[in-house]
Design an enzyme around this catalytic site. Structure first.
Site, PDB file in Angstrom:
ATOM      1  N   TYR A  60      33.659  -1.519 -15.461  1.00 43.21           N
ATOM      2  CA  TYR A  60      32.336  -0.929 -15.229  1.00 43.21           C
ATOM      3  C   TYR A  60      31.263  -1.967 -15.552  1.00 43.21           C
ATOM      4  O   TYR A  60      31.449  -2.810 -16.427  1.00 43.21           O
ATOM      5  CB  TYR A  60      32.169   0.343 -16.087  1.00 43.21           C
ATOM      6  CG  TYR A  60      30.857   1.029 -15.816  1.00 43.21           C
ATOM      7  CD1 TYR A  60      30.553   1.459 -14.530  1.00 43.21           C
ATOM      8  CD2 TYR A  60      29.907   1.190 -16.823  1.00 43.21           C
ATOM      9  CE1 TYR A  60      29.327   2.021 -14.243  1.00 43.21           C
ATOM     10  CE2 TYR A  60      28.685   1.768 -16.543  1.00 43.21           C
ATOM     11  CZ  TYR A  60      28.395   2.177 -15.246  1.00 43.21           C
ATOM     12  OH  TYR A  60      27.182   2.731 -14.965  1.00 43.21           O
ATOM     13  N   TYR A  78      26.983   3.871 -23.501  1.00 46.59           N
ATOM     14  CA  TYR A  78      28.373   3.504 -23.184  1.00 46.59           C
ATOM     15  C   TYR A  78      29.110   2.974 -24.421  1.00 46.59           C
ATOM     16  O   TYR A  78      30.308   2.677 -24.363  1.00 46.59           O
ATOM     17  CB  TYR A  78      28.361   2.463 -22.058  1.00 46.59           C
ATOM     18  CG  TYR A  78      29.603   2.399 -21.213  1.00 46.59           C
ATOM     19  CD1 TYR A  78      30.071   3.503 -20.501  1.00 46.59           C
ATOM     20  CD2 TYR A  78      30.317   1.210 -21.114  1.00 46.59           C
ATOM     21  CE1 TYR A  78      31.196   3.420 -19.713  1.00 46.59           C
ATOM     22  CE2 TYR A  78      31.454   1.121 -20.321  1.00 46.59           C
ATOM     23  CZ  TYR A  78      31.884   2.225 -19.625  1.00 46.59           C
ATOM     24  OH  TYR A  78      33.011   2.138 -18.835  1.00 46.59           O
TER      25      TYR A  78
END
Ligand code: NAI
Length: 266
Positions: free
Chosen positions: A150, A160
């Site tokens: 990602y 995240y």
């Protein structure tokens, strides 16, 4: 009928938990394209998830393996070769988990024991997997190994957590192992950096729905759906991409090269 791009190919697919999983969709497409493969997941996920359902539908065998255990990985690849009748042409690593993210810990207040666990499951498992494949000589000539990444490896996405560093580590392991595997027997190693996708791992990230919408509006093509990620991964497993290696390949509708999309202001 799908193009038989993977006819005669043998593979191992990690990480299909339920029918939302990227690995589930990838397995589906690889099956339609003529590949034979084994499916694997952590023993605890096999109890909770629906992997047996997928396996039954496509006639694949399931071999439990905790991707952080060298012993489990050795067993997985040895058994896969026996079941599939030869060396392995492709492997998909679609594994990610962070307890800090799950428990919504802020980046400035992370639990470092959990961080170690995140790195072990989400990134070091990729190195372990490659090392077991390499030492056991399990990969066929011109084989293909893929991990899913990602863009938080390159840019800051505050929610995240330490998954950002996990992805940076994962991409680096793929690059470094790509050298060793290329020299050994022309095996390529890459990561695919995928758009936000509504899966169990994805939805575990705080604010994921807003984040998903932001990505969708920022990308000129919109977020790349899981089905298209599956098609792209299948191409990467096929003989059409034999000289692509040591790359992090964005499959993100153009997101990674955008600065600003006026659509976001509307
Ligand atoms: P998912 O939750 O369906 O898949 C994650 C998988 O990791 C599960 O099957 C889980 O059982 C497995 N796993 C966890 N610990 C394990 C262990 N110790 N051993 C073996 N397997 C283990 O979610 P998703 O989204 O399909 O995730 C697949 C990959 O795609 C992950 O690497 C994720 O970071 C990546 N990715 C996901 C995006 C998203 O927005 N959903 C975007 C970009 C990349």
């Amino acid at each position: 009928m799908a193009i038989q791009l993977l006819a005669g190919k043998r593979g191992v697919i990690f990480g299909a938990l339920d029918d939302q999983s990227l690995a589930w969709k990838i397995a589906d497409v690889c099956h339609q394209m003529g590949a034979k493969f084994t499916l694997t997941n952590a023993p605890v996920a096999l109890r909770m998830g629906a992997l047996q359902e997928l396996a039954a539908g496509i006639g694949a065998e399931v071999i439990p393996a905790d991707a952080t255990s060298i012993e489990d990985l050795e067993n997985l690849f040895t058994k896969s070769e026996e079941i599939l009748g030869g060396k392995i042409d492709f492997v998909l690593h679609a594994i990610g988990m962070s307890v800090n993210v799950r428990k919504k810990k802020d980046y400035t207040n992370l639990n470092h024991d959990w961080m170690q666990k995140t790195f072990d499951i989400s990134a070091i498992s990729f190195h372990k997997m490659c090392q077991v494949l390499y030492k056991g000589d399990h990969m066929a000539e011109w084989g293909s190994i893929l991990g899913l990444s990602y863009i938080a490896a390159q840019r800051v996405f505050p929610d995240y957590g330490e998954m950002a560093e996990s992805k940076a580590l994962l991409e680096s392991f793929a690059r470094s192992f790509g050298y060793h595997f290329g020299e050994k027997n022309h095996v390529r190693v890459n990561t695919v950096s995928q758009s936000p996708t509504m899966t169990t791992a994805g939805k575990g990230i705080p604010g994921f729905t807003e984040f998903f919408g932001y990505g969708d509006n920022m990308s000129p093509l919109g977020n790349a759906p899981a089905e298209d990620c599956a098609n792209f991964c299948a191409t990467m497993f096929s003989d059409l991409t034999r000289y692509v290696t040591m790359q992090n390949l964005y499959h993100d509708g153009g997101f990674s090269n955008m600065g600003m999309n006026p659509k976001l202001l509307e």
